[in-house]
Design a protein around this motif. Sequence first.
Motif, PDB file in Angstrom:
ATOM      1  N   ASP A   1      43.238 107.919  28.218  1.00  0.00           N
ATOM      2  CA  ASP A   1      42.814 109.310  28.400  1.00  0.00           C
ATOM      3  C   ASP A   1      42.828 110.075  27.088  1.00  0.00           C
ATOM      4  OD1 ASP A   1      41.828 111.478  29.782  1.00  0.00           O
ATOM      5  OD2 ASP A   1      43.801 112.192  30.413  1.00  0.00           O
TER       6      ASP A   1
ATOM      7  N   SER B   1      40.963 113.127  32.355  1.00  0.00           N
ATOM      8  CA  SER B   1      41.232 114.565  32.326  1.00  0.00           C
ATOM      9  C   SER B   1      39.965 115.335  32.010  1.00  0.00           C
ATOM     10  CB  SER B   1      42.323 114.893  31.299  1.00  0.00           C
ATOM     11  OG  SER B   1      41.888 114.566  29.998  1.00  0.00           O
ATOM     12  N   ASN B   2      39.875 116.533  32.522  1.00  0.00           N
ATOM     13  CA  ASN B   2      38.668 117.337  32.379  1.00  0.00           C
ATOM     14  C   ASN B   2      38.410 117.734  30.925  1.00  0.00           C
ATOM     15  OD1 ASN B   2      36.463 118.838  33.686  1.00  0.00           O
ATOM     16  ND2 ASN B   2      37.561 120.650  32.995  1.00  0.00           N
ATOM     17  N   ASP B   3      39.470 117.893  30.148  1.00  0.00           N
ATOM     18  CA  ASP B   3      39.303 118.345  28.761  1.00  0.00           C
ATOM     19  C   ASP B   3      38.746 117.267  27.847  1.00  0.00           C
ATOM     20  OD1 ASP B   3      40.293 120.824  29.424  1.00  0.00           O
ATOM     21  OD2 ASP B   3      42.361 120.332  28.883  1.00  0.00           O
ATOM     22  N   ASN B   4      38.818 116.000  28.263  1.00  0.00           N
ATOM     23  CA  ASN B   4      38.368 114.904  27.402  1.00  0.00           C
ATOM     24  C   ASN B   4      37.046 114.288  27.832  1.00  0.00           C
ATOM     25  OD1 ASN B   4      40.644 115.023  25.702  1.00  0.00           O
ATOM     26  ND2 ASN B   4      41.835 113.749  27.110  1.00  0.00           N
TER      27      ASN B   4
END
Length: 274
Positions: free
Chosen positions: A135, A218-221
């Motif tokens: 991630d 994860s949404n940020d990656n």
Amino acid sequence: MTTALRRYPVLIALCIAALFMVVPFLIVAVNAFKSPAEYSQHGPLSLPEGLYLDGLKSFWQRVDFGQKLVNSVLISGSVAVLAVILSVLNAYAIGIGRIKGRTWVLAFFVLANVLPQEALVYPIYYLAKQAGLYDTRLSVIIVFTVIQAAFGTYLLSSVLGQFPREIVEAARIDGANKWQVLWRIVVPVSRPTIGVLLVFFFIWTWNEFLLPLVMLVSNDNQTVSVALGVLQGQRLMDATMTNAAALLGVLPAIVFFLVFQRTLTRGIAVGAVK
């Protein structure tokens, strides 16, 4: 008309193929600026009565598209640069350095190219977990750098294998070491081919879906392609928002291709002349 068909069959076939590729993009672009009401009333082939931007805004906000765009540009750009550098170093050793077991080394790189990504998912997932890189964008950069460099090494090795040995020997007689021969002679002469690889590596990595989907949870990656696939899988978008998402997803790659179109054309033309 018949005479033209006989004289330029390849050109006509290319025009037809280009038409089949451009028309779907135009349909997507048109529907991205329609309201849901216009789409339901007039269908996908009608022209919009005005510029409806709510679909683009809603999609941008829902997936945090700015962050996804930064992730995709960072990953694709890093992979393109690193894979080209690694390909040049490997190909220099194989094509000009003539290392022992050159045929087997090239066979290894060919094998790396023909392996399907589905076969690599679990080993890469396990190694990333063990290395603490799961991630993270770095894990995807490393994986795709190796994958793309395998193809780049195979291609550049065949190109550098035909490199004039007289130029290399003359440079060494003048006192140039191996690094100077590489960066001052080999790289400038091979720049068109390297430019083609840079463009291809960026676009290929931009369009990747499976490995980023598995490695970036994860949404940020997440990347643009993963965000598009996840949202469509959730069935939370109407038809106009789907087209808006597709338009936003493909535009950066098109812009990158147009910016480096001259580099790509020059590289292909030089290869054709050789």
